[in-house]
Design a protein around this motif. Structure first.
Motif, PDB file in Angstrom:
ATOM      1  N   ALA A  13     -32.037 -13.084  14.987  1.00  0.00           N
ATOM      2  CA  ALA A  13     -32.831 -11.866  15.130  1.00  0.00           C
ATOM      3  C   ALA A  13     -33.484 -11.551  13.790  1.00  0.00           C
ATOM      4  O   ALA A  13     -32.852 -11.669  12.737  1.00  0.00           O
ATOM      5  N   HIS A  14     -34.751 -11.172  13.843  1.00  0.00           N
ATOM      6  CA  HIS A  14     -35.476 -10.774  12.633  1.00  0.00           C
ATOM      7  C   HIS A  14     -36.018  -9.367  12.879  1.00  0.00           C
ATOM      8  O   HIS A  14     -36.770  -9.140  13.820  1.00  0.00           O
ATOM      9  N   LEU A  46     -26.100  -8.506  18.491  1.00  0.00           N
ATOM     10  CA  LEU A  46     -27.263  -8.220  19.326  1.00  0.00           C
ATOM     11  C   LEU A  46     -26.918  -8.368  20.796  1.00  0.00           C
ATOM     12  O   LEU A  46     -27.505  -9.136  21.516  1.00  0.00           O
ATOM     13  N   THR A  47     -25.921  -7.637  21.230  1.00  0.00           N
ATOM     14  CA  THR A  47     -25.554  -7.690  22.642  1.00  0.00           C
ATOM     15  C   THR A  47     -26.289  -6.632  23.450  1.00  0.00           C
ATOM     16  O   THR A  47     -26.552  -6.814  24.620  1.00  0.00           O
ATOM     17  N   THR A  71     -37.725  -9.303  16.521  1.00  0.00           N
ATOM     18  CA  THR A  71     -38.030 -10.570  17.167  1.00  0.00           C
ATOM     19  C   THR A  71     -36.726 -11.341  17.296  1.00  0.00           C
ATOM     20  O   THR A  71     -35.972 -11.454  16.333  1.00  0.00           O
ATOM     21  N   TYR A  72     -36.468 -11.850  18.509  1.00  0.00           N
ATOM     22  CA  TYR A  72     -35.268 -12.648  18.746  1.00  0.00           C
ATOM     23  C   TYR A  72     -35.684 -14.072  19.070  1.00  0.00           C
ATOM     24  O   TYR A  72     -36.484 -14.310  19.971  1.00  0.00           O
ATOM     25  N   PHE A  73     -35.138 -15.027  18.325  1.00  0.00           N
ATOM     26  CA  PHE A  73     -35.422 -16.439  18.516  1.00  0.00           C
ATOM     27  C   PHE A  73     -34.236 -17.061  19.256  1.00  0.00           C
ATOM     28  O   PHE A  73     -33.179 -17.304  18.667  1.00  0.00           O
ATOM     29  N   GLU A  74     -34.407 -17.255  20.559  1.00  0.00           N
ATOM     30  CA  GLU A  74     -33.314 -17.707  21.407  1.00  0.00           C
ATOM     31  C   GLU A  74     -32.822 -19.103  21.014  1.00  0.00           C
ATOM     32  O   GLU A  74     -31.622 -19.370  21.053  1.00  0.00           O
ATOM     33  N   ASP A  75     -33.724 -19.981  20.592  1.00  0.00           N
ATOM     34  CA  ASP A  75     -33.319 -21.354  20.285  1.00  0.00           C
ATOM     35  C   ASP A  75     -32.373 -21.444  19.086  1.00  0.00           C
ATOM     36  O   ASP A  75     -31.546 -22.345  19.004  1.00  0.00           O
TER      37      ASP A  75
END
Length: 68
Positions: A12-13, A55-56, A4-8
């Motif tokens: 990354a989890h 995380l690119t 899961t990626y949290f953009e705000d």
């Protein structure tokens, strides 16, 4: 495995297993690993995931077992 990626928050989890963690280990200033009672990794949190380059690009490959 679930990512899961949290953009705000640029976090990354990554969840490896559905077990309860008993300890969180700080691997670096921006990386933490949750460990279960048996010492196995449960999940990993990466802060500043994109800006740090962690995380690119995401790739996944499963290689079949080679039986001799």
């Amino acid at each position: 495995m679930k990512i899961t990626y949290f953009e705000d928050t640029d976090t990354a989890h990554i969840v490896f297993a559905n077990t309860d963690p008993v300890e969180t280990r700080e691997m670096s200033e921006n990386m933490y690993v949750d460990i279960d009672a048996a010492g196995n990794p449960v999940s990993m949190t990466i802060e500043h995931a994109k800006t740090s380059g962690a995380l690119t690009k995401l790739e996944y490959e499963q290689v079949a077992a080679h039986i001799a």
